[in-house]
Scaffold this motif. Structure first.
Motif, short mmCIF file in Angstrom:
data_model
loop_
_atom_site.label_atom_id
_atom_site.label_comp_id
_atom_site.label_asym_id
_atom_site.label_seq_id
_atom_site.Cartn_x
_atom_site.Cartn_y
_atom_site.Cartn_z
N THR A 156 14.68 23.97 -28.40
CA THR A 156 15.99 24.29 -27.83
C THR A 156 16.66 25.44 -28.57
O THR A 156 17.88 25.49 -28.71
CB THR A 156 16.90 23.06 -27.88
N ASP A 176 23.89 26.75 -26.07
CA ASP A 176 24.34 25.54 -25.38
C ASP A 176 23.82 25.50 -23.94
O ASP A 176 23.35 24.47 -23.47
CB ASP A 176 25.86 25.46 -25.38
N ARG A 177 23.93 26.63 -23.25
CA ARG A 177 23.47 26.66 -21.85
C ARG A 177 21.96 26.47 -21.79
O ARG A 177 21.43 25.79 -20.91
CB ARG A 177 23.87 27.98 -21.20
N THR A 188 20.04 24.84 -23.97
CA THR A 188 19.73 23.44 -24.29
C THR A 188 20.05 22.54 -23.10
O THR A 188 19.27 21.64 -22.75
CB THR A 188 20.53 22.99 -25.52
N ARG A 189 21.22 22.80 -22.46
CA ARG A 189 21.60 21.98 -21.31
C ARG A 189 20.60 22.12 -20.17
O ARG A 189 20.26 21.15 -19.50
CB ARG A 189 23.00 22.38 -20.85
N ARG A 190 20.09 23.33 -19.98
CA ARG A 190 19.11 23.54 -18.91
C ARG A 190 17.82 22.77 -19.18
O ARG A 190 17.25 22.13 -18.28
CB ARG A 190 18.80 25.03 -18.79
N HIS A 217 17.36 20.06 -21.11
CA HIS A 217 17.59 18.62 -20.99
C HIS A 217 17.81 18.21 -19.54
O HIS A 217 17.40 17.12 -19.12
CB HIS A 217 18.79 18.21 -21.85
N GLY A 218 18.44 19.08 -18.76
CA GLY A 218 18.60 18.79 -17.34
C GLY A 218 17.27 18.77 -16.62
O GLY A 218 17.04 17.94 -15.72
N TYR A 274 22.37 16.25 -24.84
CA TYR A 274 23.37 17.14 -24.23
C TYR A 274 22.82 17.73 -22.93
O TYR A 274 21.82 18.44 -22.92
CB TYR A 274 23.72 18.25 -25.22
N GLY A 275 23.47 17.40 -21.80
CA GLY A 275 23.09 17.96 -20.51
C GLY A 275 22.02 17.19 -19.77
O GLY A 275 21.64 17.58 -18.67
#
Length: 524
Positions: free
Chosen positions: A152, A160-161, A163-165, A167-168, A196-197
């Motif tokens: 990540t 952050d974006r 990592t969120r992508r 995990h999503g 996160y995410g």
């Protein structure tokens, strides 16, 4: 190698070591590829054998000794773990105590030769006929893990974006996997680590083998899917087919009931014990594994539970002359594995029963012509107390009455249809056994009615006899009373006679005085 035909659902590899040693020099293998019709032979190295297995994914890799493919247990487990999902390793000579390949081939009518290529062919043919045990180091539980396919760190966007992508994407793929498992109606447990995410990872513990799971191992972009089968503590052997051969059964009843199934040649087929199963469960377990010729116990007389099971199969019984000592049971079962003393006792009973009938089994086998079912004849001779000649004549008569059969090529069944077919066969076997038991129950009911009728007749005769005895007793008492009265009368008569005699004596005495007086008068 030749292409596969429709004779078998899949290809079978028969393997035997040609030269070298898997523990030292680079070995070469005699390889026979069998599809039910055609045989293709080759000599390959260990590396080429592995490559062929990976490329063609045969249904079975058959051998007479699993340690010809691996130097030790750890290497064997590694070898099993690298096999394709649909490929099984089969040892055709048995489980922990394998038999000579020549003996197994002869028993099943498979051509055999001592050359490695001939032995490889024999193993392939035997495995194709469902002879042997699957060698397994893994359970039927599989772990499917959905996780991040990359770290990540920064990916061009803000961290952050990015990592969120990731995990999503993991969460989305986890939901897809869960949906596929639900559609396949597979039992599973899910464990998720949220992040996160979305999800950092999701682990599905599925009660199925990898080839039965509609999810494949892959890695694409942000997500990685890994599939790993759960390891066993050791090596397990499972028979390819649970055939209902004629067998000898040893039973140890009690709080824990143990059952051992042994073949007519003394080979151990299955051992089982349970603290919760009743007699019906035990009978069902035996029905699934064979048709008992002899049911044995390790004590004498035969326990009531064992006798009940023996009667349900109409099998012959065996008990020792005296209870088997523990040291003898330990010695007789020293070459076999068992989980507890109850299994040992059941196993020893079955083995001693085979020993006791060994000569009889051999005599029966020696009289059989080729192609005759040895188990059927042995069952009728041992349990039914028929002669071999009578059984053979009966079987020959049955064969003469058979009409011409039309062969049909069965279509390939789906997994669900095969499962239904297996369950229907199980139901048929149980219903057949129930029908047999019901017939025996009807016979016993008729016998009970007959005995009750005989009992009523006996009771009537007994009542008549009682009345006769009562009348005789009454007459005897009357006779005794009359005899007593007679004796009293005789005593009274005797007493009266004595009185008469005394009276006569007195009378004579009195009259003698008169005669003296008369004489005196005459003398005057």
């Amino acid at each position: 190698m030749s292409t596969r035909t429709s004779a078998l659902d899949a290809v079978v590899y028969g393997v035997d070591i040609q030269s070298g040693d898997v523990r030292g020099d680079a070995p070469s293998y005699a390889l026979v590829r069998y599809d039910g019709d055609d045989l293709a032979r080759d000599v390959v190295s260990h590396r080429k054998l592995r490559r062929l297995i990976d490329d063609e994914e045969p249904a079975i890799v058959a051998t007479d000794n699993m340690y010809e493919l691996a130097a030790d247990k750890d290497e064997l487990i590694h070898f099993l773990g690298t096999l394709p999902a649909g490929t099984r390793l089969v040892q055709v000579t048995g489980a922990e105590q394998p038999e000579p390949l020549s003996r197994v081939a002869k028993r099943h009518g498979i051509p055999y030769g001592k050359e490695p290529m001939k032995e490889a062919e024999a193993t392939a043919r035997l495995a194709a006929h469902n002879v042997g045990h699957e060698v397994s180091a893994f359970t039927d539980t599989t772990e499917v893990k959905v996780s991040r396919g990359r770290s990540t760190g920064s990916g061009g966007w803000s961290e952050d974006r990015f990592t969120r992508r990731i995990h999503g994407s993991v969460k989305k793929r986890a939901r897809e996997v869960e949906s596929e498992l639900e559609d396949a109606n597979l039992e599973y447990e899910r464990e998720v680590r949220e992040a996160y995410g979305g999800f950092a990872n999701a682990v599905f513990t599925v009660q199925a083998r990898p080839q039965d799971i509609p999810v494949s191992r892959n890695r694409s972009g942000d997500v990685r899917v890994e599939i790993e089968r759960e390891r066993r503590d050791g090596i397990e052997f499972r028979p390819l087919a649970k055939r209902r051969d004629h067998v000898v059964v040893g039973i140890d009843p009690g709080t824990t009931t143990a059952v051992a199934i042994v073949g007519l040649e003394g080979e151990i087929l299955d051992v089982w014990s349970s603290r919760t199963s009743d007699t019906a469960d035990v009978i069902e377990w035996i029905v699934e594994r064979g048709r008992p010729i002899v049911v044995a116990a390790d004590v004498t007389p035969m326990p009531e539970t064992v006798e009940k099971i023996r009667r349900s199969f109409d099998a012959a019984g065996w008990t020792p002359e005296t209870d088997l000592p523990v040291d003898e049971k330990q010695h007789r079962t020293r070459d076999y594995s068992y989980e507890n003393d109850h299994q040992r006792d059941a196993l020893s009973a079955a083995l001693y029963a085979v020993d006791a009938h060994e000569d009889q089994f051999d005599r029966i086998a020696a009289k059989l012509p080729p192609g005759v079912d040895r188990g059927e004849v042995t069952a009728r001779v041992v349990a039914g107390e028929e002669s071999v000649e009578a059984v053979l004549a009966d079987l020959e008569g049955d064969d003469d009455g058979d009409d011409d059969d039309t062969e049909h090529e069965p279509r390939e069944l789906t997994d669900e249809e095969q499962r239904i077919n297996d369950l229907e066969q199980q139901v048929d076997r149980l219903q057949s056994h129930v029908s047999t038991l019901e017939d025996r129950l009807d016979e016993k009911d008729d016998r009970i009615e007959e005995l009750e009728s005989e009992l009523d007749q006996a009771r009537r005769e007994e009542r008549k006899e009682v009345r006769r005895n009562r009348e005789v007793t009454r007459h005897r008492r009357t006779a005794e009373r009359l005899e007593y009265e007679r004796d009293e009368a005789r005593e009274k008569v005797a007493e009266l006679e004595k009185k008469v005699d005394r009276m006569k004596a007195l009378w004579k005495l009195d009259h003698s005085n008169f005669s003296d007086v008369s004489a005196e008068k005459e003398g005057l």
